[in-house]
Design a protein around this motif. Sequence first.
Motif, short mmCIF file in Angstrom:
data_model
loop_
_atom_site.label_atom_id
_atom_site.label_comp_id
_atom_site.label_asym_id
_atom_site.label_seq_id
_atom_site.Cartn_x
_atom_site.Cartn_y
_atom_site.Cartn_z
N PRO A 87 -9.89 -0.78 11.75
CA PRO A 87 -10.47 -0.67 10.41
C PRO A 87 -11.00 0.74 10.13
CG PRO A 87 -12.00 -1.77 11.88
CD PRO A 87 -10.72 -1.57 12.66
N GLU A 124 -12.07 0.56 3.66
CA GLU A 124 -11.38 -0.58 3.03
C GLU A 124 -9.97 -0.79 3.55
OE1 GLU A 124 -12.66 1.95 1.17
OE2 GLU A 124 -14.58 1.00 0.68
N TYR A 144 0.85 -1.19 0.00
CA TYR A 144 0.00 0.00 0.00
C TYR A 144 0.89 1.25 0.00
CZ TYR A 144 -4.12 2.87 1.04
OH TYR A 144 -5.14 3.79 0.98
N ASP A 157 -5.75 -8.83 7.46
CA ASP A 157 -6.35 -10.03 8.05
C ASP A 157 -5.41 -11.22 7.90
OD1 ASP A 157 -8.69 -8.85 8.96
OD2 ASP A 157 -9.75 -9.17 7.06
N LYS A 158 -4.76 -11.31 6.73
CA LYS A 158 -3.81 -12.40 6.51
C LYS A 158 -2.58 -12.24 7.40
CE LYS A 158 -5.21 -13.06 1.69
NZ LYS A 158 -4.79 -12.97 0.27
N PRO A 189 -4.53 -2.45 3.00
CA PRO A 189 -5.89 -2.95 2.81
C PRO A 189 -6.25 -3.96 3.90
CG PRO A 189 -4.70 -2.94 0.73
CD PRO A 189 -3.70 -2.65 1.81
N ARG A 190 -7.48 -3.95 4.32
CA ARG A 190 -7.92 -4.82 5.40
C ARG A 190 -7.75 -6.31 5.05
NH1 ARG A 190 -13.66 -2.68 7.45
NH2 ARG A 190 -13.45 -4.56 8.72
N GLU A 191 -7.98 -6.65 3.79
CA GLU A 191 -7.82 -8.05 3.37
C GLU A 191 -6.40 -8.53 3.62
OE1 GLU A 191 -8.43 -10.85 -0.62
OE2 GLU A 191 -8.82 -8.69 -0.70
N TYR A 192 -5.43 -7.66 3.31
CA TYR A 192 -4.02 -8.03 3.53
C TYR A 192 -3.73 -8.12 5.02
CZ TYR A 192 1.07 -7.91 3.45
OH TYR A 192 2.39 -8.22 3.64
#
Length: 246
Positions: free
Chosen positions: A122, A125, A66, A207-208, A202-205
């Motif tokens: 959060p 996004e 990011y 979370d991982k 990004p939140r998706e990243y």
Amino acid sequence: MKYLTNLVINGATAFALAMLGVSVEAQQVALASEQTSVTAIDILLEPDATMLQHSEANNARLLKVYPKGFALDAAHRPHITMLQCYVRTADLDQVYAVAYKVLASAHVNVMKLEAFKYYYIPSKEIGLAGIVAKPTTELLKLQEDLIAAVAPFTVKTADSAAFVPTPDGSAHDPFLIEYVSTFVPKSSGEHFNPHVTTGVAPREYLDKMLAEPFEPFTFSPAGAAVYQLGEFGTAAKKLKEWDLKP
């Protein structure tokens, strides 16, 4: 005494403006602005080299995924927030005085803290990520004492003008303004989450990343300071710093 102090300060300001040829009406506007000005501050602990190394490594990782995030630099200092709040700008010197008294008696430099996981806050996004330390009895007592000491100088809320301006001059995220307003009830005591912010992704990243194994490490505070808050709630502008070594 506080009333007399304010009279002296306001008198000095008015005199200075008069010497510059400023009209009485303009002087009154300037004094009113001075009396109502509010600053969003972060009273914080500065981490040692061990935490800085881990923070910078994670920051570099987040910037790769990011690039629109931020690097850890003079305007985004790694830190452990003890208290975020809004205070009257005219009272900043008094805030520094009471905060120093609390910090100096807490022996922060001999504290041992354990970093044990990643986390993020959060915001749509994306998320504001960081490394979390386990709260200790000493750390909780320090926060409690700071909140009590600064309370007489705080105001409930403010607007973007209380923060360091964003790079593009846009208004600060309402989420940030609300976060500072509610820091004491929502982020202190049993809700305290001592951490060092490391960047945005990004939140998706994120979370991982949070699902990955985390190897705990021990670190200590290396000092303390007061900063004016900036974009993303970062420590953006140093207002006061103390050397608290024994």
